[in-house]
Design an enzyme around this catalytic site. Structure first.
Site: not given
Ligand SMILES: NC(=O)c1ccc[n+]([C@@H]2O[C@H](COP(=O)([O-])OP(=O)(O)OC[C@H]3O[C@@H](n4cnc5c(N)ncnc54)[C@H](OP(=O)(O)O)[C@@H]3O)[C@@H](O)[C@H]2O)c1
Length: 253
Positions: A56, A61, A90, A123
């Protein structure tokens, strides 16, 4: 345990759940939020080595390049094929304009060194201006009022271009999902949310012993005492409420 030997799960094949479009999603994935650049490449390599098939990720990130290096290292060994893996990323809130969706997925694909991903998620349902910070602190001045239905059209384009197999959402509330389902051409397959028990889990760890123990769950059975204990831990709170944006038109909670 050898780190380079690839085998299919600790207790047989990692379990999967069938999505509404027929694709199978492995129920345990490796989370990568806050996994540091210097650690996540090794964590991903190790996780895939012991049987994880689901990773994931997210543009937000800011570690997709390192995740991609870990994935590529395993694929280059030639034991696993790309279709054995289920890779998720995402779309971040600054890129909800329809025209931005395909380019942002292409960027993530370049970071991940992949031709396609398995699942692309919006997201959060609310958007920020493209020029704003990723987590703006100046309130409504940075908000974009792009409707997530418009964003979804960009997501559908990603499927049509074969950049992703499936599309879904994250942190949407029931009303938002109902509205999306009524107005879309391609249905979302997943709403990724914070829950204590779900049909799939994506624990994050960069520690090998924990990556291993988080995957060794396929013969785990919870009795009523265990479930009562877990229920007693409920604090009726969210870890990540994003309450700074509670005044956004599309804030979900
Ligand atoms: N869609 C969204 O908005 C959203 C929001 C939050 C999270 N997520 C996804 O969900 C994933 C998981 O959520 P999370 O990262 O917030 O938290 P988490 O997986 O609940 O917890 C991660 C923390 O727990 C530690 N840990 C992991 N396994 C452990 C074990 N077996 N024993 C003890 N400690 C352990 C990790 O430490 P070490 O790494 O040091 O081992 C890390 O500090 C994220 O990485 C991300 O992929 C998505």
């Amino acid at each position: 345990m050898s780190e380079t030997k690839v085998f299919k799960g600790l207790n047989g094949l990692s379990k999967t759940v069938k999505l509404n479009n027929g694709y199978e999603m492995p129920t345990v994935g490796l989370g990568t939020y806050k996994s540091q650049a210097g650690e996540v490449e090794e964590a991903v390599k190790y996780a895939i080595g012991i049987g994880y098939r689901h990773v994931d990720c997210a543009w937000f990130y800011k570690n997709e390049r390192e995740v991609g290096v870990g994935i590529k290292a395993r694929l280059d060994e030639g034991v696993l094929k790309r279709e054995d893996l289920f890779i998720v990323t995402k779309l971040w809130n600054n890129f909800h304009d329809k025209k931005s969706v395909v380019p942002k997925l292409r960027e993530s694909l370049e970071f991940l060194q992949l031709e396609y991903i398995d699942l692309f998620l919006i997201h959060w349902p609310f958007g920020f201006k493209e020029t704003a910070d990723n987590l703006p602190t100046d309130g409504a001045a940075s908000y974009s009022d792009v409707d997530y239905l418009e964003t979804w059209e960009g997501m559908e384009e990603c499927v049509n271009l074969e950049l992703t197999k499936s599309i879904g959402v994250s942190n949407f509330n029931k009303e938002q999902i109902d509205r999306l389902v009524k107005n879309c051409t391609i249905k979302p397959v997943v709403n990724q949310i914070e829950v204590s028990l779900g049909i799939g889990v994506i624990p994050k760890s960069v520690t090998k012993t924990r990556i291993l123990e988080n995957f060794d769950i396929f013969d785990l059975e919870l009795d009523s005492e265990d479930i009562a204990y877990l229920d007693s831990c409920n604090k009726n709170m969210r870890i990540s409420p994003m309450s700074a944006y509670a005044d956004h038109k599309y804030y979900p909670f």
